[in-house]
Scaffold this motif. Structure first.
Motif, PDB file in Angstrom:
ATOM      1  N   PHE A   1      27.735  26.677  59.110  1.00  0.00           N
ATOM      2  CA  PHE A   1      27.624  25.213  59.082  1.00  0.00           C
ATOM      3  C   PHE A   1      27.448  24.639  60.482  1.00  0.00           C
ATOM      4  CE2 PHE A   1      29.891  25.399  54.839  1.00  0.00           C
ATOM      5  CZ  PHE A   1      28.840  24.869  54.111  1.00  0.00           C
TER       6      PHE A   1
ATOM      7  N   LEU B   1      16.890  18.609  56.403  1.00  0.00           N
ATOM      8  CA  LEU B   1      17.937  19.530  56.855  1.00  0.00           C
ATOM      9  C   LEU B   1      17.295  20.603  57.727  1.00  0.00           C
ATOM     10  CD1 LEU B   1      20.109  19.946  53.637  1.00  0.00           C
ATOM     11  CD2 LEU B   1      20.872  19.009  55.815  1.00  0.00           C
TER      12      LEU B   1
ATOM     13  N   PRO C   1      20.797  23.283  50.168  1.00  0.00           N
ATOM     14  CA  PRO C   1      20.141  22.081  50.684  1.00  0.00           C
ATOM     15  C   PRO C   1      19.552  21.200  49.596  1.00  0.00           C
ATOM     16  CG  PRO C   1      18.717  23.971  51.007  1.00  0.00           C
ATOM     17  CD  PRO C   1      19.986  24.497  50.407  1.00  0.00           C
TER      18      PRO C   1
ATOM     19  N   GLY D   1      26.817  26.020  51.303  1.00  0.00           N
ATOM     20  CA  GLY D   1      25.995  24.830  51.144  1.00  0.00           C
ATOM     21  C   GLY D   1      24.598  25.167  50.657  1.00  0.00           C
TER      22      GLY D   1
ATOM     23  N   SER E   1      27.201  16.032  52.579  1.00  0.00           N
ATOM     24  CA  SER E   1      27.890  16.956  51.672  1.00  0.00           C
ATOM     25  C   SER E   1      28.268  18.234  52.409  1.00  0.00           C
ATOM     26  CB  SER E   1      26.978  17.305  50.492  1.00  0.00           C
ATOM     27  OG  SER E   1      26.378  16.145  49.970  1.00  0.00           O
ATOM     28  N   TYR E   2      27.391  18.675  53.315  1.00  0.00           N
ATOM     29  CA  TYR E   2      27.674  19.872  54.111  1.00  0.00           C
ATOM     30  C   TYR E   2      28.909  19.655  54.989  1.00  0.00           C
ATOM     31  CZ  TYR E   2      23.270  22.436  53.244  1.00  0.00           C
ATOM     32  OH  TYR E   2      22.246  23.156  52.691  1.00  0.00           O
ATOM     33  N   ARG E   3      29.036  18.448  55.537  1.00  0.00           N
ATOM     34  CA  ARG E   3      30.188  18.179  56.418  1.00  0.00           C
ATOM     35  C   ARG E   3      31.498  18.301  55.633  1.00  0.00           C
ATOM     36  NH1 ARG E   3      28.478  17.012  61.612  1.00  0.00           N
ATOM     37  NH2 ARG E   3      26.227  16.739  61.570  1.00  0.00           N
TER      38      ARG E   3
ATOM     39  N   ASP F   1      23.223  16.536  54.275  1.00  0.00           N
ATOM     40  CA  ASP F   1      24.019  16.674  55.486  1.00  0.00           C
ATOM     41  C   ASP F   1      25.474  16.226  55.291  1.00  0.00           C
ATOM     42  OD1 ASP F   1      23.906  17.136  58.535  1.00  0.00           O
ATOM     43  OD2 ASP F   1      24.807  15.135  58.346  1.00  0.00           O
TER      44      ASP F   1
ATOM     45  N   ALA G   1      25.505  27.679  55.122  1.00  0.00           N
ATOM     46  CA  ALA G   1      24.532  26.955  54.314  1.00  0.00           C
ATOM     47  C   ALA G   1      23.299  27.833  54.149  1.00  0.00           C
ATOM     48  CB  ALA G   1      24.155  25.642  54.976  1.00  0.00           C
TER      49      ALA G   1
END
Lengths: 318, 318, 318, 318
Positions: A296, A130, A123, A121, A105-107, A103, A283
């Motif tokens: 995202f 996630l 997972p 992204g 890293s996704y931000r 999460d 993602a």
């Protein structure tokens, strides 16, 4: 020629290398150039970039961890850090960035996307925490690692008429505990998503020993409580010799399972397809046995309901 | 009180024991009586029935094979045999029968359903060759077994500059070869669903050795050809030292993976729910990560298309 | 500064890499230069030499096979070939040569020793068929690999009331079959060193099935007979469903056991000590848990008696 | 007809079941009666005796732990307890007692021997801390378990540029740490038998990271220090991210290695031979690859010198 960056961020998970390999090999097959970024967003700050050819990923498919390494970056958390990151990529001509992580890293990836880098992204987290994907990278392997470890512990534990409390990873999600607990035939599962009563559990364990059982296992997700403390509580409540085992980093270890290798190979392939179709800011996930993608924002807003059905299935199996 | 029979039929697969355990434990939790039938339809002919309690399945979750055993029955293939089977069940008061096996076992189950026994099919075959289910019982474990075996072979094979031809199971379906091949990073995959040209493959292998590779692996599903013969053909075409390894029964071996254990635990649970709801004459599957069911006729009519997409993904990874 | 060559020859075995690593690291610690020779005596003919530093052996300890590779060399079997080999070494200033392999490799090493190269043999063969050493490199690992494979086969085999004939390596020596057979609790062991009577074995197997056994395993060393043929003979004699499994190259695979890694680490160390003490023309072994050495001639003359005691111990365990 | 008792005492170790099996099967082959005593000396106090036939040990060879179970007995530590134990055996007509355990268990066995029971000690402890035997039961398996665990940890650890401190068992003996440390290629080994300087170790680790290493492992025997504390000390001294992993009970787990199975099969056989020859009051061992025996007094007086040679071999390999 398109230039695609790839980095792994946050805690490593088994299958990350396989995902990188698939991005590299499929990208090269399309004529793209792939650049590896070392130590997550850290390497982005320091321009620690390495070109990745087909041979660089030759021996990586069956290795856990991430050969690009991973680390936290304080600098990248700031707005300036993010701008610097975007600029560093632009200076190298890297328009697309694949971020494999959880999460947090996704931000970061979403921020870079806002700053003009086309980001994707994947997972990468063993916790399965996630949303909008049935599985995260490494989850399946971790289940096998935990299940094997318990299989190995069973005979030694049953030699001493003991209750074993086994603490596994999962701060917000009890998925590892729930799945590995069912797979291991444990006697109780404690997850953060479900209430539990130590008295009731202790009573049941005692009852089973009275009926002739020589060994019981209580599985605890770290988000539900501390293994050592729970062991003490059980001992206090029912008097049985109780020992805690904290599985720790071993859970991140081991060679990726076939499932994690195939699944990440498919995901890497899909990233390149999305790049070809100029889709970005998304993602990827696996849903309905298909590789899917979501913006995202959708991921950030989505709520992952606890798997109450699986928890109730477990109740009937004990 | 309902009486439920359970049998395993055809080739064994890892996870059958876990499925039986789930039927037994969940059934008992509902107050039902469970009867194990030994050696498939054979035991049905001979009334080789054993009552199954909760403790009888205690140690079975992590064991491969089937403790109820499996065997072919010539007698049951005849109409009289099928009638005898239905009568034997009725005499014991067994109204419901759970059959864990492949296509042939399903056909027998459908016949019994027509004869008034409420039957349920569970997809027990490592080959993944049943339609209307994403996975069959044991498929995931077999992929891990094959992938591990190849991992172990890799170092010894690369010590001698050899091409290894590895023959895996799959008479009609190349799914084991395709998935395990991708998971193992092999150089070529030969499946019954796709045409292949030994000259072209040999040429590519030779080319790779010329470029410095010390080892190549060719994965062959048994339905696509004989491993030994293909090894000879490759040697003839490109002169490389080529050795065949027939993995054989090892593929059915090993402790079931966490996936196969959880998946079968869910299936056993669903069988009992279907019984509770008086639904029968169906085979269960896993689709979209949900346990589903279809009437036997649907299964027999369904066509399982080859996974051409995964095959093309493989093409870009080599 | 001393220059030491090292090569692996004949069939690879698990632990060869660990032996090379120990020679390299211990040698470098003494200030020596180490040269790897690729593909056995083949690389010696072609001067395929590579310098080996400490980092070159970093990742090798836990890998099976030999990263220096191995191959047969027809040229080196001739007197001219041997002279050429000695000259090639001398031209490079390599005075000492470590040869890791079996009996054939030792004979080559002895020839080179006669031609003025100071040579050292390390017993690299999984078969345990070298005299004056209790264990050869890879034997312990192979026993674990075979034992694990049989453990994995057991549940699937017992699902079908079958006799399994398992053929393992060992052309002249039944040591793999004997040790792995005892470790696996098999029902009969056929080795080249002991007479066996298929009628008697078949009768015993039949008798055990009559008494309720559901599965029997017959272990066959390849030197004692062909697995497939023996399976047919057993089936003919007692009518039981009998299947052969030829374990094949899998036996050379896998990561070396802790024993093989420690033992080879000690051997590599001892080689350097012998070089320091100007002792040469010897093969190393492990006897009485000590690393020992003997002149090549002693090895060639020594007779390794069959382990009849262990065979009789087995007789009481069945 | 002779009646032989067998019990396992102290911490369990992999191979105990194989030893029991060999005593049972070889004893029965000689026409003796074997009696299992449950939960160590505890079962001796409570006359918890079970007859052991050939079938009772059928499935035990490949299982860790001890199916006879083990536990501490306060009562047996007293003189009255010991007399009661001897009487309980005599009342059952059990003249011979096989005790599988460590030093404490041997002391109990020696007392019973003084009280007229003919006793035999088998070295059942994973720590390898008994004199006059090269190996104890379970030591080899534990080395493989530890080595595998570190192999699995390596990739995840090197993903984060960390020092891993791994604490293994061994209160008085550093043998597990020393052997598994060499087998795992660790960077430092801390054992109770050797002095160590945390500053010097930290300095070396730092130096290696400066030279490009991404991961270091420090192996600690529990008798040398606490893993968590040592991790803190290293972090304080050199600033590297350092994590401790306490392997814990996992070390006792797993199926016994081929070595432990064969070795215990031989020991069980030798016990029966000693009984046949009226030799008693002895503990068995393996020395020079032979099964040997010594009077208990010899064992208690013997001093096991630390393996300084192996420690110095390690020094050259790092």
């Amino acid at each position: 020629m398109k230039k695609i960056g790839v980095l792994t961020s946050g805690g490593d998970s088994q299958g990350m290398n396989s995902a990188i390999r698939s991005v590299v090999r499929t990208g090269i097959a399309r004529g793209y150039e792939i650049v590896g970024i070392k130590r997550g967003y850290n390497g982005l700050m320091e321009k620690d970039f390495i070109p990745l050819g087909s041979k660089d990923v030759s021996d990586k498919l069956y290795r856990g961890g991430t050969f690009l390494q991973s680390a936290r970056s304080e600098e990248f958390r700031t707005e300036e850090g993010q701008k610097k990151g975007a600029n560093n990529l632009k200076e190298e001509g890297i328009e697309h960035l694949v971020v494999i992580g959880g999460d947090g890293s996704y931000r970061g990836a979403a921020k870079l996307n806002d700053l003009g880098i086309k980001t994707y992204g994947l997972p990468g987290t063993i916790d399965n925490d996630l949303p909008l994907t049935d599985y995260t990278i490494g989850f399946d392997t971790t289940l096998n690692v935990v299940t094997d470890a318990i299989g190995n512990l069973r005979d030694t534990m049953s030699s001493h008429e003991r209750v074993s409390v086994i603490e596994v990873m999962g701060r917000n999600s009890g998925d590892i505990a729930l799945h590995a607990g069912i797979a291991s035939g444990v006697d109780a599962i404690l997850v953060p998503e479900q209430p539990w009563d130590i008295k009731e559990i202790s009573y049941k364990l005692k009852d089973r020993f009275n009926k002739g059982k020589t060994h019981s296992i209580v599985m605890v997700a770290e988000g539900a409580g501390n293994g050592e403390e729970i062991a003490h509580m059980i001992k206090d409540h029912c008097g049985l010799d109780t020992r805690a085992t904290i599985l720790g980093h071993i859970q991140r270890g081991g060679t990726p399972s076939a499932f994690d290798r195939v699944f990440t190979s498919r995901m890497g392939h899909e990233v390149i397809r999305l790049i070809d179709n100029d889709i970005y800011g998304v993602a990827l996930g696996i849903e309905n046995n298909d590789i899917t993608y979501h913006r995202f924002e959708e991921i950030f807003e989505a709520h992952q309901p606890p798997n109450t059905k699986l928890y109730s299935i477990f109740g009937d199996l004990v």
